[in-house]
Design a protein around this motif. Sequence first.
Motif, PDB file in Angstrom:
ATOM      1  N   ALA A 147       0.827  -1.205   0.000  1.00  0.00           N
ATOM      2  CA  ALA A 147       0.000   0.000   0.000  1.00  0.00           C
ATOM      3  C   ALA A 147       0.861   1.254   0.000  1.00  0.00           C
ATOM      4  N   GLU A 148       1.941   1.240   0.792  1.00  0.00           N
ATOM      5  CA  GLU A 148       2.830   2.397   0.868  1.00  0.00           C
ATOM      6  C   GLU A 148       3.547   2.635  -0.457  1.00  0.00           C
ATOM      7  N   GLU A 149       3.980   1.559  -1.117  1.00  0.00           N
ATOM      8  CA  GLU A 149       4.653   1.690  -2.413  1.00  0.00           C
ATOM      9  C   GLU A 149       3.717   2.273  -3.463  1.00  0.00           C
ATOM     10  N   ILE A 150       2.478   1.818  -3.470  1.00  0.00           N
ATOM     11  CA  ILE A 150       1.497   2.356  -4.424  1.00  0.00           C
ATOM     12  C   ILE A 150       1.213   3.821  -4.110  1.00  0.00           C
ATOM     13  N   ARG A 151       1.044   4.118  -2.809  1.00  0.00           N
ATOM     14  CA  ARG A 151       0.720   5.487  -2.405  1.00  0.00           C
ATOM     15  C   ARG A 151       1.834   6.458  -2.800  1.00  0.00           C
ATOM     16  N   ARG A 152       3.080   6.027  -2.688  1.00  0.00           N
ATOM     17  CA  ARG A 152       4.212   6.883  -3.054  1.00  0.00           C
ATOM     18  C   ARG A 152       4.174   7.268  -4.523  1.00  0.00           C
ATOM     19  N   ARG A 153       3.624   6.380  -5.355  1.00  0.00           N
ATOM     20  CA  ARG A 153       3.598   6.626  -6.795  1.00  0.00           C
ATOM     21  C   ARG A 153       2.314   7.309  -7.266  1.00  0.00           C
ATOM     22  N   MET A 154       1.363   7.474  -6.370  1.00  0.00           N
ATOM     23  CA  MET A 154       0.057   7.980  -6.777  1.00  0.00           C
ATOM     24  C   MET A 154       0.044   9.483  -7.029  1.00  0.00           C
ATOM     25  N   PHE A 155       0.975  10.214  -6.455  1.00  0.00           N
ATOM     26  CA  PHE A 155       1.041  11.653  -6.677  1.00  0.00           C
ATOM     27  C   PHE A 155       2.477  12.002  -7.015  1.00  0.00           C
ATOM     28  N   VAL A 156       2.714  12.403  -8.249  1.00  0.00           N
ATOM     29  CA  VAL A 156       4.065  12.776  -8.663  1.00  0.00           C
ATOM     30  C   VAL A 156       4.219  14.290  -8.561  1.00  0.00           C
ATOM     31  N   PHE A 157       5.446  14.753  -8.574  1.00  0.00           N
ATOM     32  CA  PHE A 157       5.725  16.158  -8.318  1.00  0.00           C
ATOM     33  C   PHE A 157       4.998  17.093  -9.283  1.00  0.00           C
ATOM     34  N   GLU A 158       4.956  16.729 -10.563  1.00  0.00           N
ATOM     35  CA  GLU A 158       4.299  17.578 -11.554  1.00  0.00           C
ATOM     36  C   GLU A 158       2.793  17.687 -11.315  1.00  0.00           C
ATOM     37  N   ASP A 159       2.235  16.776 -10.497  1.00  0.00           N
ATOM     38  CA  ASP A 159       0.801  16.833 -10.202  1.00  0.00           C
ATOM     39  C   ASP A 159       0.445  18.035  -9.332  1.00  0.00           C
ATOM     40  N   ILE A 160       1.425  18.781  -8.871  1.00  0.00           N
ATOM     41  CA  ILE A 160       1.155  20.030  -8.153  1.00  0.00           C
ATOM     42  C   ILE A 160       0.342  20.967  -9.045  1.00  0.00           C
ATOM     43  N   LEU A 161       0.490  20.800 -10.355  1.00  0.00           N
ATOM     44  CA  LEU A 161      -0.291  21.605 -11.307  1.00  0.00           C
ATOM     45  C   LEU A 161      -1.792  21.390 -11.131  1.00  0.00           C
ATOM     46  N   LYS A 162      -2.187  20.257 -10.546  1.00  0.00           N
ATOM     47  CA  LYS A 162      -3.606  19.949 -10.349  1.00  0.00           C
ATOM     48  C   LYS A 162      -4.175  20.620  -9.098  1.00  0.00           C
ATOM     49  N   LEU A 163      -3.303  21.164  -8.241  1.00  0.00           N
ATOM     50  CA  LEU A 163      -3.758  21.809  -7.015  1.00  0.00           C
ATOM     51  C   LEU A 163      -4.242  23.229  -7.300  1.00  0.00           C
ATOM     52  N   ASP A 164      -5.259  23.667  -6.561  1.00  0.00           N
ATOM     53  CA  ASP A 164      -5.683  25.057  -6.710  1.00  0.00           C
ATOM     54  C   ASP A 164      -4.686  25.965  -5.987  1.00  0.00           C
ATOM     55  N   ASP A 165      -4.789  27.267  -6.216  1.00  0.00           N
ATOM     56  CA  ASP A 165      -3.808  28.211  -5.671  1.00  0.00           C
ATOM     57  C   ASP A 165      -3.783  28.193  -4.144  1.00  0.00           C
ATOM     58  N   ARG A 166      -4.941  28.083  -3.526  1.00  0.00           N
ATOM     59  CA  ARG A 166      -4.988  28.063  -2.063  1.00  0.00           C
ATOM     60  C   ARG A 166      -4.217  26.867  -1.517  1.00  0.00           C
ATOM     61  N   SER A 167      -4.381  25.697  -2.158  1.00  0.00           N
ATOM     62  CA  SER A 167      -3.685  24.498  -1.710  1.00  0.00           C
ATOM     63  C   SER A 167      -2.180  24.643  -1.883  1.00  0.00           C
ATOM     64  N   VAL A 168      -1.763  25.231  -3.010  1.00  0.00           N
ATOM     65  CA  VAL A 168      -0.335  25.442  -3.251  1.00  0.00           C
ATOM     66  C   VAL A 168       0.258  26.345  -2.162  1.00  0.00           C
ATOM     67  N   GLN A 169      -0.483  27.387  -1.804  1.00  0.00           N
ATOM     68  CA  GLN A 169      -0.002  28.302  -0.773  1.00  0.00           C
ATOM     69  C   GLN A 169       0.135  27.606   0.580  1.00  0.00           C
ATOM     70  N   LEU A 170      -0.809  26.733   0.899  1.00  0.00           N
ATOM     71  CA  LEU A 170      -0.732  25.969   2.146  1.00  0.00           C
ATOM     72  C   LEU A 170       0.481  25.039   2.149  1.00  0.00           C
ATOM     73  N   VAL A 171       0.757  24.422   0.984  1.00  0.00           N
ATOM     74  CA  VAL A 171       1.922  23.539   0.871  1.00  0.00           C
ATOM     75  C   VAL A 171       3.208  24.329   1.051  1.00  0.00           C
ATOM     76  N   LEU A 172       3.288  25.489   0.406  1.00  0.00           N
ATOM     77  CA  LEU A 172       4.510  26.293   0.456  1.00  0.00           C
ATOM     78  C   LEU A 172       4.850  26.747   1.882  1.00  0.00           C
ATOM     79  N   ARG A 173       3.832  26.904   2.731  1.00  0.00           N
ATOM     80  CA  ARG A 173       4.087  27.286   4.127  1.00  0.00           C
ATOM     81  C   ARG A 173       4.862  26.202   4.880  1.00  0.00           C
ATOM     82  N   GLU A 174       4.699  24.952   4.400  1.00  0.00           N
ATOM     83  CA  GLU A 174       5.307  23.816   5.086  1.00  0.00           C
ATOM     84  C   GLU A 174       6.663  23.413   4.498  1.00  0.00           C
ATOM     85  N   VAL A 175       6.974  23.947   3.318  1.00  0.00           N
ATOM     86  CA  VAL A 175       8.139  23.467   2.566  1.00  0.00           C
ATOM     87  C   VAL A 175       9.398  24.255   2.906  1.00  0.00           C
TER      88      VAL A 175
END
Length: 334
Positions: free
Chosen positions: A227-255
């Motif tokens: 399950a962990e191996e599948i989960r690791r592959r389920m969201f790739v870095f370029e999929d950040i393009l699928k996030l809305d702006d608010r979500s991106v901003q929330l992520v950037l606060r943590e990065v």
Amino acid sequence: MAGKLTGRRKAAILLVTMGPERAAKVLKNLDESEVEMLTIEIANLGKVTNEERKAVLEEFQNLTKAREMIISGGIDYAKEMLIKAFGPEKAMQIIERLVSNLSVKPFEFMRNADVVQIVNFLQSEHPQTIALVLSFLDPRIAAQVLGALPENLQLEVIKRISLLERASPDVVKEVEKLLEKKFAGVATQTLSAVGGLDTAAEIMNNLDRSTEKNIMERLTYEAPELAEEIRRRMFVFEDILKLDDRSVQLVLREVNMQDLAVALKGASEELKQKIFNNMSKRAQQLLKDEIEFMGPVRVKDVEEAQQKIINIIRRLEEAGEIVIARGGGEELIT
């Protein structure tokens, strides 16, 4: 010389030799992960000797000629011509590299079939047979089929897809024969890569959120490592393009900004722009300066930095703070 180079370095050398305009046309025909990988390889290419460049161009020319021979005159004709030109050993190497790519995939006839028809047919089949068929279908279609199967089958099928690596011609042909009575026009197939963790993850990515969550919860209970191996592959870095702006901003606060700079070394221009658009002008400039003065970065370091950010995104999604767009769509209450 070319035989000692990795496939990635060969591809990078070829693209650089083509020039930016022709290389861009080639990259447009590749998927995002391949473009990302080649971009990183080109960035880290370093010095290319004339011998390397010549060897890569010669190999590319030979493969192109061999492909044309196979298409126009068949494998036997191509083999005869290549043996005359290069000798038996090199000729067979060229043929073997091309044959699997030129073959028609099994179950091609099902690609245009109605999803309901596929579900009705497959749900009475053994989970291993269903896994084999879904591995060859477009992930979006496979996701629809998987989502429509009975729950007791869903888990078994995704587990078997994850564990598939290669399917022998005999197995594929046998399954094709069983399907011939309901579907016509089945093609034969040589040994092919099939299934695997990436295929399972891509199918899971295209499920609606509730079905995906249900399967992953049960899979985590029964096979946590898988399950962990599948989960690791389920969201790739370029999929950040699928996030809305608010979500991106929330992520950037943590990065961590150092991790972000390294991660963006291997990102597309579109993704970089999305990140920049969700930062203050001062933060943008600091990040751009960091990326510019960083110099070449190892592929491994880029992948590790990207994975750190992916882990943050997964944590925020699990906490319900952000929503990742799914293939099957999300039901939202406004």
